[in-house]
Design a protein around this motif. Structure first.
Motif, PDB file in Angstrom:
ATOM      1  N   SER A 138       0.794  -1.226   0.000  1.00  0.00           N
ATOM      2  CA  SER A 138       0.000   0.000   0.000  1.00  0.00           C
ATOM      3  C   SER A 138       0.830   1.281   0.000  1.00  0.00           C
ATOM      4  CB  SER A 138      -0.970   0.006   1.169  1.00  0.00           C
ATOM      5  OG  SER A 138      -0.256  -0.165   2.360  1.00  0.00           O
ATOM      6  N   HIS A 139       2.098   1.204   0.353  1.00  0.00           N
ATOM      7  CA  HIS A 139       2.904   2.433   0.355  1.00  0.00           C
ATOM      8  C   HIS A 139       3.687   2.657  -0.942  1.00  0.00           C
ATOM      9  CE1 HIS A 139       1.823   2.045   4.594  1.00  0.00           C
ATOM     10  NE2 HIS A 139       1.692   3.351   4.473  1.00  0.00           N
ATOM     11  N   THR A 140       3.250   1.991  -1.990  1.00  0.00           N
ATOM     12  CA  THR A 140       3.826   2.175  -3.321  1.00  0.00           C
ATOM     13  C   THR A 140       3.791   3.640  -3.745  1.00  0.00           C
ATOM     14  OG1 THR A 140       3.092  -0.044  -3.851  1.00  0.00           O
ATOM     15  CG2 THR A 140       3.618   1.371  -5.716  1.00  0.00           C
ATOM     16  N   PRO A 152      -0.520   0.951  -5.504  1.00  0.00           N
ATOM     17  CA  PRO A 152      -0.502  -0.324  -4.783  1.00  0.00           C
ATOM     18  C   PRO A 152      -1.515  -1.292  -5.377  1.00  0.00           C
ATOM     19  CG  PRO A 152      -1.731   1.310  -3.531  1.00  0.00           C
ATOM     20  CD  PRO A 152      -1.212   2.012  -4.748  1.00  0.00           C
ATOM     21  N   ILE A 153      -1.182  -2.579  -5.370  1.00  0.00           N
ATOM     22  CA  ILE A 153      -2.105  -3.579  -5.907  1.00  0.00           C
ATOM     23  C   ILE A 153      -2.151  -4.797  -4.982  1.00  0.00           C
ATOM     24  CG2 ILE A 153      -1.895  -2.894  -8.335  1.00  0.00           C
ATOM     25  CD1 ILE A 153       0.215  -5.031  -8.725  1.00  0.00           C
ATOM     26  N   GLY A 154      -3.218  -5.571  -5.084  1.00  0.00           N
ATOM     27  CA  GLY A 154      -3.347  -6.811  -4.316  1.00  0.00           C
ATOM     28  C   GLY A 154      -2.638  -7.958  -5.025  1.00  0.00           C
ATOM     29  N   THR A 155      -2.618  -9.101  -4.377  1.00  0.00           N
ATOM     30  CA  THR A 155      -1.853 -10.235  -4.904  1.00  0.00           C
ATOM     31  C   THR A 155      -2.387 -10.739  -6.251  1.00  0.00           C
ATOM     32  OG1 THR A 155      -1.152 -10.881  -2.707  1.00  0.00           O
ATOM     33  CG2 THR A 155      -1.122 -12.598  -4.383  1.00  0.00           C
ATOM     34  N   THR A 156      -3.698 -10.744  -6.433  1.00  0.00           N
ATOM     35  CA  THR A 156      -4.250 -11.194  -7.716  1.00  0.00           C
ATOM     36  C   THR A 156      -3.772 -10.269  -8.836  1.00  0.00           C
ATOM     37  OG1 THR A 156      -6.197 -12.054  -6.597  1.00  0.00           O
ATOM     38  CG2 THR A 156      -6.367 -11.759  -8.969  1.00  0.00           C
TER      39      THR A 156
ATOM     40  N   SER B  81      -3.414  -1.445   4.979  1.00  0.00           N
ATOM     41  CA  SER B  81      -2.558  -2.329   4.174  1.00  0.00           C
ATOM     42  C   SER B  81      -3.302  -2.969   3.004  1.00  0.00           C
ATOM     43  CB  SER B  81      -1.999  -3.412   5.094  1.00  0.00           C
ATOM     44  OG  SER B  81      -1.627  -4.549   4.381  1.00  0.00           O
ATOM     45  N   SER B  82      -2.564  -3.168   1.905  1.00  0.00           N
ATOM     46  CA  SER B  82      -3.163  -3.721   0.691  1.00  0.00           C
ATOM     47  C   SER B  82      -3.390  -5.229   0.763  1.00  0.00           C
ATOM     48  CB  SER B  82      -2.244  -3.419  -0.498  1.00  0.00           C
ATOM     49  OG  SER B  82      -0.979  -4.035  -0.299  1.00  0.00           O
ATOM     50  N   ILE B 106      -8.206  -0.125  -2.114  1.00  0.00           N
ATOM     51  CA  ILE B 106      -7.498  -1.362  -2.495  1.00  0.00           C
ATOM     52  C   ILE B 106      -8.323  -2.573  -2.087  1.00  0.00           C
ATOM     53  CG2 ILE B 106      -5.295  -2.592  -2.454  1.00  0.00           C
ATOM     54  CD1 ILE B 106      -4.027  -0.120  -1.187  1.00  0.00           C
ATOM     55  N   PHE B 107      -8.866  -2.506  -0.890  1.00  0.00           N
ATOM     56  CA  PHE B 107      -9.713  -3.591  -0.398  1.00  0.00           C
ATOM     57  C   PHE B 107     -10.890  -3.812  -1.350  1.00  0.00           C
ATOM     58  CE2 PHE B 107     -13.277  -5.226   2.022  1.00  0.00           C
ATOM     59  CZ  PHE B 107     -12.713  -6.276   2.715  1.00  0.00           C
TER      60      PHE B 107
END
Ligand code: SF4
Lengths: 476, 211
Positions: A138-140, A152-156, B81-82, B106-107
């Motif tokens: 998230s701190h990208t 920021p991105i999620g794992t998928t 957090s992501s 993000i969520f």
């Protein structure tokens, strides 16, 4: 409107310029497909993504635009020894194996270029203004300081970018946060962003890209700009950015991976055209006066729960809605604080100077200034964790490590460390910490731990005094 | 991804605002590299006491909410957090839809990636549901994505969106209904991606000048 070669061209924001230059496909009624110039990978959010690729037999499209490091999980002592926590070791090993299998450059624990993912990108010169950068973290947005759309991105989505080098993204709204005037002495970039979050709230910028503008922003060093952009997510924005200028170019020039010679000249020419055009429209604008900002300390369990160091812990009854009152009561109970307590009477047990928000060389220099020739209070355990191995080496060259160690600080290897409780550096239940990091959520620094977010200077001063102090009164 | 048409199930109320993903899955569990096994870790530090027994004061442990399929919460749920692990934990625990006035960005995106339906309702309607769910443990609700409506047997009924932006709402709803995943769709754009790569200046690709 301004005239360019006889045609009227709509003025654009920095964000719009980057967006338009990266659209691979944009169809009516669908999010756009954007090209990703750089993908940063770390151990925590990548294992399941690589596994996904393997399961379906896909490769990494552009290993040359992908770099990996280890930061969240690594111990900050005893790098020579094997990692004791078996689950951590497996995750670190998984990244090593994945990087090898897919041909990705990895800055592992043994590398002198290892560090927190958001710190090493810029310092190694991977960051290029006007580009799109993503990372499963998230701190990208830290790298937005260079005029980058850093998301920021999620794992998928990590898996998605590994497979396609593209990002599926609907156009975001724009929000200008303008900080006019000049910061007073002792008020830092960290205080600026804490003050901003305190006013607009932790969801104040949801759905928006922030562009930080104004005299006070322009006056910041790259380190300071990174601190501001870093915490955009704490205001709810996934992306925060600052237009590039000579400060930006000076920082990047001669970094190992920056463009060289004729390429450098070509790049700078492109970068100079990036700033928002006069007359371009933002969806929202919020204005701050830098002179009104003060050193801040958080008292609660989200970064918006913040007051000036001269203030006191608020009374839940002073909040307008029931939901807020309930949240404040809950936060005060968790933090074990009484309403009305002056902030400067709060006594931390631990002090943490580190994290992707505030562990670059300039942060360590300014914290060292505060502690030089003094001793850490006997009731405090304090540590300094450089943001990267490069920062650590530089600090040691300047003798900062000695200043800290002589004062009684622990001097550690680079990593996320006590910013989050997933490596050996954690708070014990009930411990109170003055931290230069970015999140004060319940349990963030370890189960039951209590976090107060401050600038690195304020953290350093609290370590010496044994309680929070107004850094403006500090005699160096 | 499993398509989502309609779900009827017990609603569990989490009457808090700004719930962060560190609370949804504490950081110390993120060392795991598996994709499953996250359901047990959901809200771990709220759900369990230090001795490991269930915390009787936490709503997920209260009688009547055991089989909850729908979560209703205050605004800005999923902030911080992501970590997609937060959505994995909710989904694997059995939550198929999250009703809230807003979700963190993000969520929100991670929900779409995992077939969890975000149900955006106005603040007052969310408060109404939280009240109902608190007063009557085990109360059920239906989330119907085809009609974009949420209702119960006692006369509550409200239209909803999965995203504030109408275009994104339509697109994401379509993907959720059909279980479409982004990767396969993107890879259909292979020609355009290659053409884009041809146009990129070479200096955008980082080369080590010191190695
Ligand atoms: S230092 Fe903290 S906030 Fe930054 S990447 Fe590491 S864990 Fe995340």
């Amino acid at each position: 409107m301004r005239l360019v070669e006889g045609a009227t061209v709509k003025p654009k924001t920095l964000f719009e310029k980057i967006w338009d230059a990266h659209v691979v496909r944009e169809e009516e009624g669908k999010p756009a497909l954007l090209y990703v110039d750089l993908h940063l990978v770390h151990e925590v959010t990548s294992a399941q993504a690589f596994e996904g690729l393997r399961l379906i037999g896909r490769g990494v499209r552009r290993p040359d635009l992908t770099i990996a490091t280890m930061d969240h999980n690594v111990p900050t002592t005893d790098r020579g020894l094997p990692i004791r926590d078996e689950i951590s070791r497996k995750q670190i090993e998984a990244l090593r194996a994945n990087a090898e299998e897919f041909g990705i450059r990895l800055y592992g624990m043994e590398s002198n270029r290892q560090g927190i993912v958001h710190v090493i990108g810029p310092e190694l010169g991977y960051t290029r203004p006007g580009t799109v950068i993503v990372c499963g973290d998230s701190h990208t947005s830290t790298q937005g300081a260079f005029g980058v759309f850093a998301m920021p991105i999620g794992t998928t989505q990590v898996e998605h970018v590994l497979a396609s080098q593209c990002l599926v993204q609907a156009r975001l709204k724009t929000m200008e946060i303008r900080v006019d005037g000049q910061l007073s002495p002792g008020v830092t970039a960290k205080d600026m962003i804490l003050g901003i979050i305190g006013r607009i709230g932790v969801d104040g910028a949801v759905g928006h890209v922030i562009e930080y503008t104004g005299e006070a922003i322009r006056a910041l060093s790259m380190e300071g700009r990174m601190t501001v952009c870093n915490m955009s997510i704490e205001a709810g924005a996934r992306v925060g950015m600052i237009a590039p200028d000579d400060t930006t170019f000076e920082y990047l020039r001669c970094r190992p991976f920056a463009p060289k010679d004729a390429d450098w000249d070509a790049a700078v020419e492109v970068w100079r055209a990036l700033p928002t055009d006069p007359g371009a429209a933002f969806d929202r604008t919020v204005v701050f006066d830098a002179a009104e900002l003060e050193p801040y300390v958080t008292w609660g369990t989200n970064p918006g729960m913040v007051v000036p160091v001269t203030g006191s812990v608020p009374d839940p009854a002073s909040f307008p809605s029931t939901a807020e009152r309930a949240a404040v009561e809950r936060a005060l109970e968790y933090m074990a604080l009484e309403p009305g307590t002056p902030i400067q009477e709060i006594r931390p047990d631990r002090v943490f100077i580190g994290s992707c928000t505030n562990a670059r060389i300039e942060d360590l220099r300014s914290a060292a200034e505060i502690v030089r020739g003094r001793k850490v209070n006997e009731n405090v355990r304090a540590m300094v964790v450089p943001g990267s191995t490069q920062v650590k080496l530089q600090a040691e060259q300047e003798g900062l490590d000695k200043t800290f160690v002589e004062a009684g600080f622990e001097w550690r290897e680079a990593g996320c460390s006590m910013c989050l409780g997933m490596n050996p550096d954690i708070l014990q239940p009930g411990e109170r910490c003055a931290s230069s990091s970015n999140r004060n959520f319940e349990g963030r620094q370890g189960k039951g731990g209590r976090t107060h977010l401050v600038s690195p200077q304020m953290a350093a001063a609290a370590a010496i005094a044994g309680h929070f102090v107004d850094i403006r009164d500090w005699q160096v | 991804m499993e398509p989502f048409k309609k779900v009827t199930g017990v609603v569990v109320p989490l009457d808090r605002v700004n719930v962060d993903t560190d609370s949804i899955v504490p950081a110390r569990f993120l060392k795991r590299i598996e994709r499953d096994g996250w359901g047990e870790l959901l809200f771990f530090d709220w759900r369990f006491l230090p001795d490991g027994s269930p915390n009787p004061d936490f709503v997920l442990n209260a009688p009547g909410y055991e089989d909850a399929k729908i979560l209703v919460a205050g605004r800005n749920f999923g902030s911080g957090s992501s970590r997609e692990h937060a959505v994995w934990a909710l989904r694997q625990y059995g939550i198929r839809a999250i009703i809230a006035p807003s979700l963190a960005d993000i969520f929100h995106k991670n929900c779409f990636e995992n077939g969890v339906v975000p149900v955006f309702l106005p603040e007052e309607r969310v408060r109404e549901l939280i009240r109902k769910a608190k007063e009557g443990p085990g109360c059920e609700l239906t989330v119907d994505l085809e009609r974009c409506e949420v209702w119960d047997e006692e006369g509550f009924r409200s239209p909803f969106v999965v995203h504030d932006d109408p275009e994104t709402h339509e697109f994401r709803r379509h993907c959720l209904l059909n279980g479409l995943d982004d990767i396969a769709m993107t890879l259909e754009a292979e020609e355009e991606i290659s053409a884009f790569e041809e146009r990129r200046p070479a200096w955008l690709t980082p080369v080590d000048g010191e190695a």
